[in-house]
Design an enzyme around this catalytic site. Structure first.
Site, PDB file in Angstrom:
ATOM      1  NE  ARG A 180       2.003   1.076  -5.363  1.00 21.66           N
ATOM      2  CZ  ARG A 180       1.346   1.890  -4.553  1.00 21.66           C
ATOM      3  NH1 ARG A 180       0.878   1.450  -3.396  1.00 21.66           N
ATOM      4  NH2 ARG A 180       1.135   3.150  -4.896  1.00 21.66           N
ATOM      5  NE  ARG A 240      -3.346  -0.128   2.863  1.00 22.81           N
ATOM      6  CZ  ARG A 240      -4.016  -0.096   3.998  1.00 22.81           C
ATOM      7  NH1 ARG A 240      -4.277  -1.214   4.628  1.00 22.81           N
ATOM      8  NH2 ARG A 240      -4.420   1.039   4.487  1.00 22.81           N
ATOM      9  CB  CYS A 241       4.175   1.982   1.143  1.00 22.53           C
ATOM     10  SG  CYS A 241       5.509   3.196   1.139  1.00 22.53           S
ATOM     11  N   GLY A 242       3.537   3.615  -1.839  1.00 26.21           N
ATOM     12  CA  GLY A 242       4.081   3.910  -3.160  1.00 26.21           C
ATOM     13  C   GLY A 242       5.588   3.776  -3.223  1.00 26.21           C
TER      14      GLY A 242
END
Length: 113
Positions: free
Chosen positions: A14, A9-11
């Site tokens: 990712r 959920r963390c850009g």
């Protein structure tokens, strides 16, 4: 082999995973919110990072602010807080051999490739 402790959920996490995937190196993904660290694992990663436990804490997270901010905590207590609440752990963490980095900004990942 690179191990990435990842929060999908963390850009930034990712982005780090994508960078590692494009590096053509073997890697392992550990979604640390689903498979939390043990005390021993977290202690070893902190040692590889060569930082104090507080430097791995996301101090703006609501859990930290409500439960721990302005408390005089020992390193062991800080580690326990991260074990109890893995969302407090800064991410992404990449480990290769005896070296680890917090890949923020993303360019830091190059330090272990």
């Amino acid at each position: 082999m690179i191990t990435i402790y990842h929060n999908p959920r963390c850009g930034k996490s990712r982005d780090c995973l994508a960078f590692i995937q494009n590096s053509n190196l073997e890697y392992e993904v550990i979604k640390y919110l689903e498979t939390p660290f043990t005390k021993d694992e977290l202690t070893k990663v902190i040692g590889k990072l060569k930082i104090k436990p507080i430097e791995l804490v996301r101090t703006k997270e609501l859990i930290w602010v409500e439960k721990y901010k302005n408390s005089a905590l020992s390193d062991a207590q800080i580690i326990q807080a991260m074990i109890d609440h893995p969302i407090l752990i800064e991410r992404p963490i990449a480990v290769r051999g005896n070296k680890a980095i917090i890949a923020r900004p993303l360019d830091k990942i190059k330090e272990i490739l």
